[in-house]
Write a protein that holds these residues in place. Structure first.
Motif, PDB file in Angstrom:
ATOM      1  N   HIS A   1      54.656  38.375  46.748  1.00 31.08           N
ATOM      2  CA  HIS A   1      53.936  37.105  46.654  1.00 31.08           C
ATOM      3  C   HIS A   1      52.483  37.404  46.328  1.00 31.08           C
ATOM      4  CE1 HIS A   1      52.733  33.004  47.325  1.00 31.08           C
ATOM      5  NE2 HIS A   1      51.894  33.357  48.297  1.00 31.08           N
TER       6      HIS A   1
ATOM      7  N   GLY B   1      48.408  37.071  45.414  1.00 28.47           N
ATOM      8  CA  GLY B   1      47.301  36.282  45.940  1.00 28.47           C
ATOM      9  C   GLY B   1      46.861  35.215  44.958  1.00 28.47           C
ATOM     10  N   ARG B   2      46.034  34.314  45.452  1.00 28.11           N
ATOM     11  CA  ARG B   2      45.554  33.218  44.606  1.00 28.11           C
ATOM     12  C   ARG B   2      44.752  33.742  43.412  1.00 28.11           C
ATOM     13  NH1 ARG B   2      46.551  27.598  44.080  1.00 28.11           N
ATOM     14  NH2 ARG B   2      45.216  27.075  42.332  1.00 28.11           N
ATOM     15  N   GLU B   3      44.053  34.847  43.619  1.00 31.15           N
ATOM     16  CA  GLU B   3      43.233  35.399  42.536  1.00 31.15           C
ATOM     17  C   GLU B   3      44.113  35.833  41.358  1.00 31.15           C
ATOM     18  OE1 GLU B   3      43.290  36.502  45.611  1.00 31.15           O
ATOM     19  OE2 GLU B   3      41.389  35.750  46.442  1.00 31.15           O
ATOM     20  N   GLU B   4      45.263  36.446  41.655  1.00 29.79           N
ATOM     21  CA  GLU B   4      46.159  36.888  40.593  1.00 29.79           C
ATOM     22  C   GLU B   4      46.784  35.692  39.874  1.00 29.79           C
ATOM     23  OE1 GLU B   4      49.916  39.993  39.940  1.00 29.79           O
ATOM     24  OE2 GLU B   4      48.846  39.919  41.865  1.00 29.79           O
ATOM     25  N   TYR B   5      47.107  34.656  40.603  1.00 29.24           N
ATOM     26  CA  TYR B   5      47.634  33.427  39.997  1.00 29.24           C
ATOM     27  C   TYR B   5      46.598  32.822  39.052  1.00 29.24           C
ATOM     28  CZ  TYR B   5      49.372  28.605  39.660  1.00 29.24           C
ATOM     29  OH  TYR B   5      49.794  27.385  39.210  1.00 29.24           O
ATOM     30  N   ASP B   6      45.345  32.759  39.512  1.00 27.93           N
ATOM     31  CA  ASP B   6      44.276  32.196  38.675  1.00 27.93           C
ATOM     32  C   ASP B   6      44.035  33.055  37.436  1.00 27.93           C
ATOM     33  OD1 ASP B   6      43.986  30.140  40.471  1.00 27.93           O
ATOM     34  OD2 ASP B   6      42.290  31.056  41.536  1.00 27.93           O
ATOM     35  N   GLU B   7      44.207  34.372  37.587  1.00 29.98           N
ATOM     36  CA  GLU B   7      44.024  35.258  36.428  1.00 29.98           C
ATOM     37  C   GLU B   7      45.103  34.989  35.374  1.00 29.98           C
ATOM     38  OE1 GLU B   7      43.373  40.008  35.389  1.00 29.98           O
ATOM     39  OE2 GLU B   7      44.176  39.397  37.339  1.00 29.98           O
TER      40      GLU B   7
ATOM     41  N   GLU C   1      44.094  27.565  30.884  1.00 22.39           N
ATOM     42  CA  GLU C   1      44.328  26.779  32.099  1.00 22.39           C
ATOM     43  C   GLU C   1      45.001  25.434  31.811  1.00 22.39           C
ATOM     44  OE1 GLU C   1      40.644  26.554  34.167  1.00 22.39           O
ATOM     45  OE2 GLU C   1      40.622  28.699  34.658  1.00 22.39           O
TER      46      GLU C   1
ATOM     47  N   TYR D   1      51.216  27.065  42.602  1.00 22.74           N
ATOM     48  CA  TYR D   1      51.009  28.198  43.501  1.00 22.74           C
ATOM     49  C   TYR D   1      51.364  27.762  44.920  1.00 22.74           C
ATOM     50  CZ  TYR D   1      48.963  32.042  46.081  1.00 22.74           C
ATOM     51  OH  TYR D   1      48.781  33.118  46.925  1.00 22.74           O
ATOM     52  N   ASP D   2      52.441  28.319  45.445  1.00 23.59           N
ATOM     53  CA  ASP D   2      52.848  28.032  46.820  1.00 23.59           C
ATOM     54  C   ASP D   2      53.480  29.286  47.405  1.00 23.59           C
ATOM     55  OD1 ASP D   2      55.397  28.139  45.686  1.00 23.59           O
ATOM     56  OD2 ASP D   2      55.541  25.968  45.468  1.00 23.59           O
ATOM     57  N   GLU D   3      54.035  29.165  48.604  1.00 23.16           N
ATOM     58  CA  GLU D   3      54.609  30.345  49.258  1.00 23.16           C
ATOM     59  C   GLU D   3      55.871  30.855  48.549  1.00 23.16           C
ATOM     60  OE1 GLU D   3      56.106  26.567  51.063  1.00 23.16           O
ATOM     61  OE2 GLU D   3      54.118  27.447  50.650  1.00 23.16           O
TER      62      GLU D   3
END
Length: 533
Positions: free
Chosen positions: A423, A425-431, A438, A448-450
């Motif tokens: 799973h 992190g949020r930073e990798e999702y944003d990347e 975007e 982005y969720d669990e």
């Protein structure tokens, strides 16, 4: 004249029945004998390197004739060359396998010959017992390396003599990565290179210039395979050799290329057009030839005439007439294209548009009722348009003929046996969103969720501990719509063409790679290594 104990076998033929053609003449078969006497006076005008390359050697003087050992006594041209060199027609031909002939040559030229027959350097080399290409261990070494490379799915074999650590390193390119296979003693360097040159019919005496050739090799598991050979002189008066294992006979279909469904549907629809220009672009080793032959496989029908010109011909298909480029005699892409247009083609495939003349002929052919496929070395689809315009291609003809540009890359796939879910992190999702764009990423509806899961490499025996196994394609299809054609005519910038194509639904290479990441097929490091934003 003494009879050697190798005179054991005569190839003979029974008398033919009446009314039938006469059989070929009988030839004495000679096996290698390490005690065979050296015919020094016959060898004086000859060089060992020449005899190794041409695969023949004089054995002895017998009954007023020179006995010559040859691999193919039926080869008239070879016999004429031998008799011209020996300055006599009084020649008796004996037959042996190429390996036996090389052993004879090695035996003769390593024995003590008069000074007129060879240089002092050659005498000293023989006295030291240097390893040669005819050595059985070298023959087995090269064969074993090729067999192992094929077994490991390698695309290339690299032999690299290193004057620093005095070793010959052998590396395999597997799934795009060069991995060390083995290192051999430095004394093997010349013998390995010479053995490969003999196998590929190259000039064994030329060490200062690059050479290209082909090898047909029989593997224990897969039968006969073909390898493309390139020798390159490198620093330290040594030569590197690279062997490309060709996938001859392996023709993938378009469905097997794992294109995104929408790209596959569009591309198949374009291939059904009766005429026009289709460009397949990408760097060397990106799978352009595989895609081109997959397209030709779909188009190949008994009522369609297809010509291809390639350098080299790596994949063959029944029903397609394929031409190999031969620059030394002037048969290049443009000359082959010119010949094709006089040979009643329906479809033409050009291996590469390297120059203005080839590109112009491709455009002209596509506007006169032919479907033309070609490849180019460009980074992406919009850049291809600008590159051809910069070559001097008429924008009106180009816009009229162009059907599509398909750019592609190959990315390493995560090993299905050991890929590890995690799973991020949020930073990798944003990347990921930033690289994809975007606004476009938001339309994918991947929140982005669990439950959001990606995969990363781990390593296992199945993938040699790399975490990756196999390659997959990433594609970018630019369709020549009326809007794109108008932008070509008015010579708009690459950025403007890219923006317009994206607005019409084109998925970029980077976006295609990120879609594969979201499916768990690869990771961001791999995608960024082959795509630029």
């Amino acid at each position: 004249m003494m009879q050697s104990k190798s005179d054991k076998k005569i190839i003979s033929h029974p008398d033919p029945p009446a009314g039938t053609a006469a059989p070929p003449p009988a030839y004495r078969e000679v096996a290698f004998d390490p005690e065979y006497p050296v015919p020094a006076f016959l060898l004086r005008p000859l060089k060992g390197e020449y005899l190794r390359r041409e695969l023949w050697v004089p054995l002895e003087w017998r009954d007023g004739r020179i006995c010559v050992l040859i691999d193919d006594p039926q080869n008239i041209l070879k016999r004429d060359a031998i008799e011209s060199l020996l300055k006599t027609r009084a020649v008796e031909y004996c037959v042996a396998a190429p390996e036996e002939i090389l052993l004879f040559i090695d035996h003769f030229f390593r024995a003590e010959l008069p000074a007129a027959g060879r240089s002092k350097g050659e005498v000293k080399k023989g006295e030291r017992g240097a390893v040669t290409e005819a050595d059985r261990n070298i023959v087995k070494l090269v064969d074993d390396v090729i067999d192992e490379a094929y077994r490991r799915r390698a695309s290339d074999i690299h032999f690299e003599p290193d004057i620093g650590d005095r070793m010959v390193h052998c590396r395999f390119r597997i799934d795009g990565e060069c991995l060390l296979f083995k290192s051999y003693p430095y004394e093997y360097r010349s013998a390995i290179v010479s053995r490969i040159k003999i196998m590929s019919n190259l000039d064994i005496t030329e060490r200062r210039l690059p050479q290209d050739g082909k090898i047909k090799h029989r593997t224990p598991d897969a039968g006969e395979i073909e390898l493309r050979v390139a020798t390159i002189p490198t620093q330290g008066y040594v030569e590197d050799v690279v062997l490309r294992i060709l996938t001859r006979g392996v023709i993938l279909t378009l469905d097997e290329l794992q294109m995104p469904p929408e790209v596959l549907a569009q591309f198949k629809a374009i291939l059904k057009k009766p005429y026009g220009l289709i460009l397949l672009v990408g760097p060397t080793g990106s799978g352009k030839t595989t895609t081109a032959h997959a397209a030709l496989h779909m188009l190949n029908r008994p009522n369609v005439k297809i010509w291809t010109v390639e350098d080299p011909v790596e994949i063959t298909q029944k029903g397609i007439r394929q031409v190999q480029v031969h620059h030394k005699i002037g048969l290049d892409f443009s000359n082959a294209m010119r010949a094709f247009l006089r040979a009643d083609p329906d479809i033409i495939m050009v291996g590469e548009m390297r120059d203005f003349e080839t590109a112009k002929m491709g455009v002209d052919a596509s506007t006169t009722g032919h479907l033309v496929l070609s490849t180019l070395h460009t980074n992406n689809a919009p850049e291809t348009i600008i590159r051809l315009l910069d070559m001097g291609i008429d924008p009106f003809s180009f816009a009229d003929s162009l059907l599509c540009v398909l750019a592609q890359r190959l990315v390493r796939a995560l090993c299905p046996e050991c890929r590890e879910p995690y799973h991020p992190g949020r930073e990798e999702y944003d990347e990921l969103a930033r690289h994809y764009g975007e606004r476009a990423f938001a339309q994918l509806n991947v929140p982005y969720d669990e439950k959001f899961t990606l995969y990363r490499p781990k390593g296992c025996p199945a993938c040699n501990g790399m975490g990756y196994r196999g390659m997959m394609g990433v594609f970018e299809l630019l369709t020549a719509t009326d809007n794109i054609k108008q932008m070509i005519i008015t010579r708009k910038s690459m950025a403007a063409i890219r923006k317009a194509a994206a607005g019409e639904g084109m998925t970029t290479l980077l976006q295609g790679g990120i879609l594969r990441i979201l499916k768990g097929e690869t990771d961001l490091i791999e995608v960024l290594s082959i795509c630029m934003r």
